[in-house]
Design an enzyme around this catalytic site. Sequence first.
Site, PDB file in Angstrom:
ATOM      1  N   ASP A   1       0.844  -1.196   0.000  1.00  0.00           N
ATOM      2  CA  ASP A   1       0.000   0.000   0.000  1.00  0.00           C
ATOM      3  C   ASP A   1       0.882   1.250   0.000  1.00  0.00           C
ATOM      4  O   ASP A   1       2.006   1.227   0.524  1.00  0.00           O
ATOM      5  CB  ASP A   1      -0.890   0.027   1.240  1.00  0.00           C
ATOM      6  CG  ASP A   1      -1.928  -1.086   1.248  1.00  0.00           C
ATOM      7  OD1 ASP A   1      -2.264  -1.576   0.159  1.00  0.00           O
ATOM      8  OD2 ASP A   1      -2.396  -1.451   2.348  1.00  0.00           O
TER       9      ASP A   1
ATOM     10  N   ARG B   1      -4.308  -4.517   7.325  1.00  0.00           N
ATOM     11  CA  ARG B   1      -5.396  -3.557   7.555  1.00  0.00           C
ATOM     12  C   ARG B   1      -6.628  -4.249   8.112  1.00  0.00           C
ATOM     13  O   ARG B   1      -7.328  -3.714   8.976  1.00  0.00           O
ATOM     14  CB  ARG B   1      -5.740  -2.832   6.251  1.00  0.00           C
ATOM     15  CG  ARG B   1      -4.703  -1.799   5.822  1.00  0.00           C
ATOM     16  CD  ARG B   1      -5.119  -1.130   4.533  1.00  0.00           C
ATOM     17  NE  ARG B   1      -5.008  -2.006   3.383  1.00  0.00           N
ATOM     18  CZ  ARG B   1      -5.896  -2.087   2.391  1.00  0.00           C
ATOM     19  NH1 ARG B   1      -6.998  -1.374   2.436  1.00  0.00           N
ATOM     20  NH2 ARG B   1      -5.691  -2.893   1.377  1.00  0.00           N
TER      21      ARG B   1
ATOM     22  N   ASP C   1      -7.089   2.208   6.877  1.00  0.00           N
ATOM     23  CA  ASP C   1      -5.813   2.828   7.230  1.00  0.00           C
ATOM     24  C   ASP C   1      -5.984   4.344   7.281  1.00  0.00           C
ATOM     25  O   ASP C   1      -7.067   4.872   6.980  1.00  0.00           O
ATOM     26  CB  ASP C   1      -4.694   2.412   6.269  1.00  0.00           C
ATOM     27  CG  ASP C   1      -4.918   2.866   4.829  1.00  0.00           C
ATOM     28  OD1 ASP C   1      -5.638   3.855   4.599  1.00  0.00           O
ATOM     29  OD2 ASP C   1      -4.356   2.223   3.927  1.00  0.00           O
TER      30      ASP C   1
ATOM     31  N   TYR D   1       5.673  -7.974   9.290  1.00  0.00           N
ATOM     32  CA  TYR D   1       5.347  -6.549   9.333  1.00  0.00           C
ATOM     33  C   TYR D   1       5.503  -6.012  10.745  1.00  0.00           C
ATOM     34  O   TYR D   1       5.390  -6.755  11.728  1.00  0.00           O
ATOM     35  CB  TYR D   1       3.889  -6.308   8.917  1.00  0.00           C
ATOM     36  CG  TYR D   1       3.521  -6.720   7.522  1.00  0.00           C
ATOM     37  CD1 TYR D   1       3.587  -5.814   6.468  1.00  0.00           C
ATOM     38  CD2 TYR D   1       3.080  -8.016   7.256  1.00  0.00           C
ATOM     39  CE1 TYR D   1       3.227  -6.195   5.181  1.00  0.00           C
ATOM     40  CE2 TYR D   1       2.721  -8.401   5.971  1.00  0.00           C
ATOM     41  CZ  TYR D   1       2.798  -7.486   4.938  1.00  0.00           C
ATOM     42  OH  TYR D   1       2.448  -7.861   3.677  1.00  0.00           O
TER      43      TYR D   1
END
Length: 338
Positions: free
Chosen positions: A45, A187, A87, A73
């Site tokens: 993203d 997300r 987000d 992550y």
Amino acid sequence: MKRGTTDLCLVLAVDKPSGMTSHDVVSRARRIFGEKRIGHTGTLDPLASGVLPLCVGPATRLDQFLTGHDKSYVVSVFFGAATDTDDCDGEVIRTGVVPDEVFDPFFASVFVGGLVGKSKQLPPVYSAIKVGGTKACDAARKGRVIDLAPRDIEVYSAELLGIGGADGTEPARWDIAFKVSKGTYIRALARDIGNSLGCPAHVGALRRTAAGAIGIADCVTLEVLEEMGERSALDPLKVLGMRFIYLDDAAAARVRNGNPLDGRAVELFERRSVDPAAELCACTAGVRPSCEPPQNGEVVALVADNRIVALYEYHVDKGRFAPRCVFPIGVSRGCSDL
């Protein structure tokens, strides 16, 4: 040579900065190398930073073998607001009161640890998943919502790194390190954490720290890529995680023509899983003969002159390897001498 093509054939990884799309990074790399045939192996993203593998030249054919790996992550989950994109780049669609237990280190740590395991996840509305040939994100931007089906995912590890916002000077947040299976949306994890706590939540910051065997330490910034160019190449043997076969000149010539290989006439090798510095024998540090025979359907890399010249698949019924991808100019192994 076609316009916009070079004799480059390599794999590298960029530490994508936040605010750029993955396509922006590819476009920048195309300008740096003067090569149109460049692609990434997994979208990040725009908000996210971190590991973004790129394939250059004919090495783009490796894409199918470099996608679908586990990912790691570090994410900041912000509490108190939900957005349409899950987000901080999206529009706020709901707000709510942050419960006191969010700031309790023991509660937060136990809750995050409880996320480990297999589950079903509903992908975000703004995602690249296609339904009937249409991307969900494209439909969402036009005001249409595609009915997305829950998907099987697995969280391999989840560790609470910190809690923020207890003093009210910044939004309430959890900083979490995740290792997850392919297809997992961070997300959506943030959204579902909020739902479980009865408090809307979204991703405030996201960094991919690993994609398969590629970590942040393997990446270069775009500025360094501009300076180093093809010297930024990674060893695809490490990236692919496959076993491999060394070829002499005669065998390499046959392979470049797509001829099969007799499984009895070759020896399989593999990378060592430990730091080469820990090996007792320096002459074999980093690589060793493989004790296991080839498995039916297994894909291995063929190496000649320190380049990968092909990927071959083993067919147990015929006792031989047959070509999957052949690279006449070979895929660069960077500075590797294994």
